[in-house]
Scaffold this motif. Structure first.
Motif: not given
Length: 535
Positions: A377-385, A387-398
């Motif tokens: 469960a902890i690994l899953f939550v960490n993975m989701i977190g 994902y959203f951090i990377l998604r936000s970073t990619l949006k800023k780079i775009d």
């Protein structure tokens, strides 16, 4: 995976240690802890100690799986045919069908079944039933929680496991018979399937007691006489009276067993099954001298000792008659945990008796499963977190990329900025066009002068006080043509002379000269070639 087959008998507790690799089974070792020799069954506390010693003295440590058995004398077997083939319906209906065949209430028993045959509209089942208190009594013998069996089956039924590995089918109906101290286990096999199982309460102890009674010996001395000197004769020629008498004494004990075996074979045949043609003999009491020949004579079928150890190339146990006789039960148990065999075993450790739902080990397993679930469960939550951090970073780079691209001296539509693939194709195309233009001006690396170099060379040759205005310049296959304006015929001659004196040009020639549109200057053309470098 390490597997321990554990046989709890009345003579001894035996264990075999095997290991299953990816494709190969290795027999590691065999252990035996003998129990006190008495007429009565050994007391539970004595058996407990023997089981514990098997594991502790021989350094059998986890991880491993343990498979053990109940005596067939405490297990009932029933063959039941149901008028349907649906598995879920079988599971729902079977308990009510069993009520007609057992003298116990359903809540007081545990049963398991396997499908023997299945047709379009009916199913034949082999069902094993035992009282719950028998299971509880057996499980109470295990003081070390890890040594408690993962699977608890019936001894006679487990003999069938011996036919699953490195076994040559005789091509006829045969029986596996194990003669122990207090019981004889029987499994009949037909066409690679279990046909019948039974346990008979006549075995080696009956021989010992008969010797004790006939020769007025102690139980211990009668047992020793049986093991050291016991035999049965099939021919009384050239034997002494004492030898014949001793043989007859043992035959007297064996006759009831032979009668039960004959009755079982005949009953099985009367139900439409094949005739048993061969009998494989094992168990400690099967070591009685000349017993196979005597049984063959009395049962009118072929009887051979079960030689199981020579079937395994990776085997650390000496392949002799005694070991073959003793290991058959424990090896048959251990093989029940190998591969798909595990799911095909009859198992009384279910429901309230499941190893992983009761007792100290069950709590440990539930704790480990809970911790494992928490970690996942902890690994899953960490993975989701992430994902959203990377998604936000990619949006800023775009966004930053769009701002940079908009500063390019190119007109790029918003549609291209939203599609990375199309934008990449557009920029690649423009880059190629610019490269071609640059090459057209600057040439490519080689032996000839570039357009810019030609203009520089020509401009450097003409004196600064002479009007020389180049209007057109063309280069075709190393031939240059200039259209220019100068102030006089004399200046044009000087330009021609300067070009001829330059070592980089050859075949310099004036072309047509005319008055320029201003009425004063002269329009002219001039052609020359570029000298190529010598290789």
């Amino acid at each position: 995976m390490k597997i321990i087959g554990l046989d709890i008998g009345s003579y001894s507790v035996k264990a075999i240690e095997v290991e299953m690799g990816l494709r190969q089974l290795e027999i590691l070792d065999f252990f035996e802890e003998k129990l006190p020799l008495t007429l009565e069954l050994p007391k539970p506390e004595v058996v407990k100690e023997a089981i514990k010693n098997i594991f502790l003295k021989n350094n059998i440590v986890p991880p491993y799986k343990v498979i053990s058995s109940l005596s067939g004398l405490f297990v009932s077997s029933r063959i039941i045919t149901l008028p349907f083939a649906d598995k879920s319906k079988i599971k729902q209906t079977l308990p009510f069908e069993l009520e007609e065949h057992i003298p116990f209430a359903l809540e007081d028993i545990v049963f398991d079944y396997q499908i023997l045959a299945k047709g379009e509209k009916n199913t034949t089942l082999l069902t094993l039933i035992t009282p719950k208190d028998i299971i509880q009594e057996r499980l109470s013998l295990f003081e070390i929680p890890e040594s408690s069996p993962d699977l608890l089956t019936m001894d006679a039924i487990s003999l069938f496991n011996l036919t699953k590995f490195n076994w040559e089918e005789p091509g006829e109906v045969y029986a596996l018979v194990n003669i122990g101290r207090s019981q004889t286990a029987l499994c009949i096999v037909d066409d690679g399937k279990i046909n019948h199982v039974r346990s008979i309460s006549i075995a080696g102890q009956a021989i010992t007691q008969t010797i004790q009674e006939n020769y007025k010996l102690s139980f211990e001395d009668a047992e020793k006489a049986k093991i050291d000197n016991g035999f049965v004769l099939t021919d009384t020629t050239n034997v002494t009276a004492d030898q014949a008498k001793f043989s007859e004494c043992i035959k007297k004990a064996l006759d009831p067993l032979i009668g039960q075996l004959n009755q079982t074979f005949q009953s099985n045949r009367s139900k439409g099954h094949g005739v048993v043609r061969k009998l494989f003999l094992s168990g400690g009491s099967s070591l009685l001298r000349n017993l196979p020949a005597y049984l063959s004579q009395e049962l009118s079928l072929e009887v051979v000792p079960l030689k199981i150890l020579n079937s395994y190339t990776m085997n650390n146990i000496a392949d002799n008659d005694e070991n073959n006789a003793k290991v058959s039960t424990v090896l048959s148990l251990a093989l029940g945990c190998v591969g798909r065999n595990y799911s095909e075993q009859f198992n009384f450790r279910k429901g309230e008796f499941s190893k992983y739902q009761a007792g100290p080990l069950g709590k440990e397993v539930r704790y480990l499963l809970g911790m494992g679930g928490l970690i996942i469960a902890i690994l899953f939550v960490n993975m989701i977190g992430n994902y959203f951090i990377l998604r936000s970073t990619l949006k800023k780079i775009d966004q930053q990329m769009v701002e940079v691209i908009k500063k390019f001296p190119l007109k790029i539509s918003d549609n291209l900025l939203e599609d990375a693939t199309q934008l990449r194709a557009f920029l690649t195309k423009k880059s190629k066009e610019q490269k071609e233009k640059i090459e057209a001006l600057g040439g490519t690396k080689g032996d000839t002068l570039t357009t810019l170099q030609i203009l520089q060379e020509v401009s450097a040759l003409v004196p600064k006080n002479v009007l020389f205005d180049v209007r057109e310049l063309s280069i075709v296959d190393g031939k240059i043509k200039i259209a220019a304006i100068s102030d006089s015929f004399n200046s044009i001659d000087n330009i021609e002379k300067s070009l001829k004196n330059n070592p980089k040009f050859t075949k310099v020639a004036k072309g047509e000269i005319s008055t320029a549109s201003d009425g004063q200057n002269k329009d002219f053309t001039m052609t020359f070639d570029i000298k190529t470098a010598k290789k």
